[in-house]
Design an enzyme around this catalytic site. Sequence first.
Site, short mmCIF file in Angstrom:
data_model
loop_
_atom_site.label_atom_id
_atom_site.label_comp_id
_atom_site.label_asym_id
_atom_site.label_seq_id
_atom_site.Cartn_x
_atom_site.Cartn_y
_atom_site.Cartn_z
N HIS A 23 -36.02 26.28 121.61
CA HIS A 23 -35.55 27.32 122.57
C HIS A 23 -34.68 26.65 123.62
CE1 HIS A 23 -36.32 31.25 124.86
NE2 HIS A 23 -35.44 30.56 125.59
N HIS A 75 -30.86 26.92 126.09
CA HIS A 75 -29.62 27.57 126.57
C HIS A 75 -28.59 26.48 126.85
CE1 HIS A 75 -31.75 31.42 127.35
NE2 HIS A 75 -32.77 30.60 127.57
N LYS A 102 -32.73 37.26 118.55
CA LYS A 102 -33.50 37.20 119.81
C LYS A 102 -33.62 38.59 120.39
CE LYS A 102 -35.48 35.38 123.47
NZ LYS A 102 -34.90 34.51 124.48
N HIS A 114 -38.51 37.55 123.79
CA HIS A 114 -38.78 37.35 125.22
C HIS A 114 -39.82 38.41 125.58
CE1 HIS A 114 -37.66 36.21 129.46
NE2 HIS A 114 -38.42 37.28 129.64
N HIS A 163 -41.51 30.96 124.95
CA HIS A 163 -41.92 30.46 126.27
C HIS A 163 -43.13 31.19 126.84
CE1 HIS A 163 -39.41 33.82 127.37
NE2 HIS A 163 -38.27 33.17 127.30
N LEU A 167 -37.89 32.44 134.30
CA LEU A 167 -38.55 33.60 133.70
C LEU A 167 -38.99 33.27 132.29
CD1 LEU A 167 -36.25 36.45 135.05
CD2 LEU A 167 -38.67 36.08 135.60
N ASP A 220 -36.69 25.82 126.79
CA ASP A 220 -36.07 26.86 127.61
C ASP A 220 -35.25 26.24 128.73
OD1 ASP A 220 -35.29 29.40 128.33
OD2 ASP A 220 -37.12 29.85 129.45
C1 NCD Z 1 -32.87 31.92 130.98
C2 NCD Z 1 -31.38 31.78 131.30
O1 NCD Z 1 -31.04 31.39 132.41
O2 NCD Z 1 -30.57 32.02 130.39
N1 NCD Z 1 -33.60 31.82 132.21
C3 NCD Z 1 -34.91 31.49 132.35
O3 NCD Z 1 -35.42 31.55 133.48
N2 NCD Z 1 -35.64 31.10 131.34
C4 NCD Z 1 -33.12 33.19 130.27
C5 NCD Z 1 -34.47 33.27 129.63
O4 NCD Z 1 -34.79 32.52 128.72
O5 NCD Z 1 -35.27 34.14 130.02
ZN ZN Z 2 -34.71 31.15 127.43
#
Ligand code: NCD
Ligand code: ZN
Length: 345
Positions: A15, A17, A100, A137, A175, A220, A248
């Site tokens: 997971h 970003h 997702k 999510h 997560h 989150l 995450d």
């Molecule tokens: C993630 C993001 O910034 O893309 N933020 C987070 O707090 N985890 C989005 C997500 O996974 O919820």
């Molecule tokens: Zn995420």
Amino acid sequence: MSSDALTLTRPDDWHLHVRDGAAMAAVVPHTARQFGRAIIMPNLRPPVTTAAQALDYRARIQATVPAGVDFQPLMVLYLTDNTPPEEVARARAAGVVAFKLYPAGATTNSDAGVTDIRKCYATLEAMQREGLLLLVHGEVTDPAVDVFDREAVYIDQVLIPLRRDFPGLKIVFEHITTKEAAEYVAAADALTGATITAHHLLYNRNAIFTGGLRPHYYCLPVLKRELHREALVKAATSGSPKFFLGTDSAPHPAHLKEHAAACAGCYTALHAMELYAQAFDRAGALDRLEGFASFYGADFYGLPRNAGTITLKREAWTLPESLAFGDAQLKPLGAGETLDWRFVG
Ligand code: NCD
Ligand code: ZN
């Protein structure tokens, strides 16, 4: 196993970003250094909703991987109310591994998310048939539900009916942050798994409020109370193949974290394996780290385990205060603090 060095099969991040453009170029090398593969979250603006967009995005990511580094981005499409069932076969043909599910409005860049899961049933049926995974999510968005309860309520309102209606769909509860989620996944069938972040293993919600409001600990789903952190540590170190590593890591420019409406997301890709090693070490479970980080995720996705290895050493080092992030700065979680473990290659 020596207690001062830890050699593991090369792990994967299930997971992650990485954003796009110059921001992406700043962060991908960190993940590629530690992990063999990563599940790339599709919450760009606009989101990655088609197989064609995923192929383009994958090529842009690959262009930022340093020469000689063996790293494979695994692509995911963003499910919307309008994702046509035919997109699933196109996704599979393009090598996309999952969709997702963001409840609309639940988190960063989720406005295009699903407003009612029933709108997606034909597409979910196609995913079940084609063998693509659904990554969830798991938080309700009802403003009447307390922020700290949104994950637990989601299990009853959405996940349990979803599992009943799609018994053959592989579902990853992403997560997870609560005892309720850990217990739900542990008791569920073999097609239900969960990722756990390093920050939810290391911190409880006090971290957000210690000595002032600490936006770098805001993510989150939000950090929960200590009993939940303890339940997550227990799940991650249990040796159950249903729980696997997903950082995450979610980079945001420092000026948007240190802001009146701070963005949600913790940046951990720089030091991910060090953070997990710390959490497992504190639990006396370093011998369980390899399964969690390197085996169970690949097994769940039906992919081969990685061939190479990585090594971590018990060696104190201090995290940088900030990193370059395109035109902005990026603060790693725990910036300026000292870690007990160091990734050495
Ligand atoms: C993630 C993001 O910034 O893309 N933020 C987070 O707090 N985890 C989005 C997500 O996974 O919820
Ligand atoms: Zn995420």
